[in-house]
Design a protein around this motif. Structure first.
Motif, short mmCIF file in Angstrom:
data_model
loop_
_atom_site.label_atom_id
_atom_site.label_comp_id
_atom_site.label_asym_id
_atom_site.label_seq_id
_atom_site.Cartn_x
_atom_site.Cartn_y
_atom_site.Cartn_z
N ASP A 146 2.38 1.83 -3.45
CA ASP A 146 1.40 2.37 -4.39
C ASP A 146 1.11 3.83 -4.11
OD1 ASP A 146 1.26 -0.10 -5.57
OD2 ASP A 146 -0.61 -0.70 -4.61
N ARG A 147 1.07 4.17 -2.83
CA ARG A 147 0.81 5.56 -2.46
C ARG A 147 1.98 6.47 -2.88
NH1 ARG A 147 1.87 7.37 2.65
NH2 ARG A 147 1.63 5.25 3.46
N VAL A 148 3.20 5.99 -2.65
CA VAL A 148 4.38 6.77 -3.04
C VAL A 148 4.42 6.95 -4.55
CG1 VAL A 148 6.91 6.71 -3.16
CG2 VAL A 148 5.74 6.16 -1.02
N GLU A 167 2.20 7.50 -6.57
CA GLU A 167 1.29 8.52 -7.06
C GLU A 167 1.91 9.91 -7.02
OE1 GLU A 167 -2.18 8.15 -4.67
OE2 GLU A 167 -2.84 6.25 -5.58
N ARG A 168 3.05 10.04 -6.34
CA ARG A 168 3.72 11.33 -6.23
C ARG A 168 4.65 11.55 -7.43
NH1 ARG A 168 5.98 9.96 -0.49
NH2 ARG A 168 7.93 10.23 -1.63
N ASP A 199 6.90 5.80 7.82
CA ASP A 199 6.85 4.96 6.62
C ASP A 199 8.03 3.99 6.58
OD1 ASP A 199 4.53 6.17 5.77
OD2 ASP A 199 5.51 7.54 4.37
N ASP A 204 0.83 -1.21 0.00
CA ASP A 204 0.00 0.00 0.00
C ASP A 204 0.86 1.26 0.00
OD1 ASP A 204 -2.25 -1.54 0.01
OD2 ASP A 204 -2.64 -1.36 2.16
N LEU A 205 1.94 1.23 0.77
CA LEU A 205 2.80 2.40 0.85
C LEU A 205 3.49 2.64 -0.49
CD1 LEU A 205 5.04 3.24 3.88
CD2 LEU A 205 5.87 3.61 1.56
#
Length: 430
Positions: free
Chosen positions: A176-178, A180-181, A205, A173-174
């Motif tokens: 995938d979130r990263v 997006e930046r 994190d 999840d982390l």
């Protein structure tokens, strides 16, 4: 030598990934990021090899990982001097804060791979945390160790895999979130692969990632010689210290399956006719008049029912299969699991190289290990040698043998995609 730190490390369990200050190219100081990258040091296989990469940009990473000079000592000194100069000139600059790095590779065919780059504690074999699946060649370990000593740096990450549970995890999840930046860097190399890199510096994190990874075991997918080098250098230096860790890329293959390809052999000084003549009565040999892709399909079909190889170098292909059972019984060691004894690489090394062709497997003067199929054939035809083309092993076979503590013959597999060299380095003085 202070070994207290090593004893302390042995008492701990789990993969320990540590943030580091990455050393990266300043995009304003080089022609392009793509022009300064390279495949890993052992995958530079094009006929003009290092020269092509050196010509791509005067600051191509190949000048560090494969320096060119008249002696090993001169090569390593040159690499160390080049690294010092590039840092002094601002060609390579250190990121301001320690972090882990999310690394993404993709291509136009729907392949997407993401993983974490960090400095991993170099564990001992008895801890069974980092599992090798291939033997290493001592002269290559010595060569890589001398280069790392001279530069005091990990110049390229090796590739490790681990198996998550296939579902969403904290790390997944982390990542995938990263992703997006906006990335720290993005480039497309000449092989068509797109590369993106992000840093993860937030303490929460980093802790989430390292805590989750501590519960896993890793398999070396690519970089056995560099891992052996890390272990040698850790033993040489006081601990605790920067040599206790080595640069790695960790990929969860439950989420991002790797591609497994074969590594082929080029036998210098053995013409195809002589290689085939020595096989008379020991293997079945059939000529395959076809283009390379079709010949490889014939090889794949043959390996479904037993050991098989394709020989090339005389303008056509020759399928070699159905080895004599008595020959295998005489030449293949009996003290290993059946899955090891029936590997194509086992039969190639134990039977063909050692007993039939009598070629030393660790002599660069006699044999080369090449990842690219077409390049292997081309080199054999140009030099008058024999190309031995292999069919890849399935990943589950590799992992099962590694968990049993059984190593495959050297250069048995090629996992990919491999991380590009030159995107992030680890200088041990940072």
């Amino acid at each position: 030598m202070n070994t207290a730190g090593h004893s302390e490390a042995k008492a701990r369990r789990g993969l320990e990934l540590t943030p580091f200050r990455g050393l990266r190219y300043d995009p304003d100081r080089v022609g392009s990021l793509a022009a300064v990258t390279s495949p890993p040091y052992d995958v530079v296989v094009r006929p003009d090899g290092v020269h092509h990469l050196q010509s791509a940009d005067p600051h191509n990473i190949v000048r560090l990982i494969l320096p060119q000079a008249d002696s090993p000592e001169a090569r390593n000194a040159q690499a160390a001097d080049t690294l010092r100069r590039w840092r002094a000139e601002g060609i390579l600059t250190a990121d301001p804060n320690p972090g882990l790095y999310v690394y993404e590779q993709s291509d136009g065919d729907g392949m997407l791979q993401r993983g974490i780059i960090g400095a991993l504690r170099v564990s001992d074999p008895e801890e069974q945390l980092v599992l090798p699946h291939e033997d290493v060649m001592p002269h290559i370990v010595a060569d890589r160790a001398a280069l790392m000593r001279a530069t005091s740096a990990n110049l390229e990450p090796l590739l490790l895999t681990y198996r998550g549970d296939g579902s969403a995890t904290v790390t997944a999840d982390l990542i995938d979130r990263v992703a997006e930046r906006p990335p720290l860097l993005a480039t497309t190399t000449e092989d068509g692969f797109h590369h993106r890199l992000w840093s993860v510096t937030d303490a929460a994190d980093v802790t989430a990632i390292t805590t989750e990874l501590a519960g896993h075991q890793a398999l070396i997918a690519d970089g056995h010689h560099r891992w052996a080098t890390y272990r040698r250098l850790r033993a040489e230096h006081p601990s605790p210290g920067p040599w206790d860790h080595g640069l790695v890329l960790l990929v969860d293959t439950a989420r991002y399956p790797l591609r497994v390809r074969a590594i082929h052999r080029l036998l210098h000084g053995l013409p195809v006719a002589d290689a085939l003549a020595a096989l008379h009565g020991l293997f079945r040999v059939r000529r395959v008049d076809a283009a390379l892709p079709d010949a490889l399909r014939v090889l794949a079909e043959a390996t479904a029912s037993g050991n098989a190889f394709l020989l090339a170098g005389d303008g056509t292909f020759h399928l070699v299969d159905r080895p004599d059972p008595d020959l295998l019984a005489r030449t293949v060691p009996a003290d290993r699991p059946p899955a090891w004894r029936t590997l194509d690489a086992t039969v190639l090394h134990a039977t063909l190289l050692e007993h039939v062709w009598r070629i030393p497997e660790d002599s660069p003067a006699h044999i080369a290990y090449i990842h690219d199929t077409a390049a292997t054939v081309e080199k054999a035809e140009r030099d008058g040698g024999t190309a031995v083309l292999m069919h890849p092993v399935r990943e589950e076979v590799v992992r099962d043998l590694a968990r049993q503590g059984v190593t495959m013959p050297r250069k048995s597999t090629s996992f990919g995609p491999k991380p590009a060299s030159g995107l992030v380095l680890r200088a041990l003085d940072l």
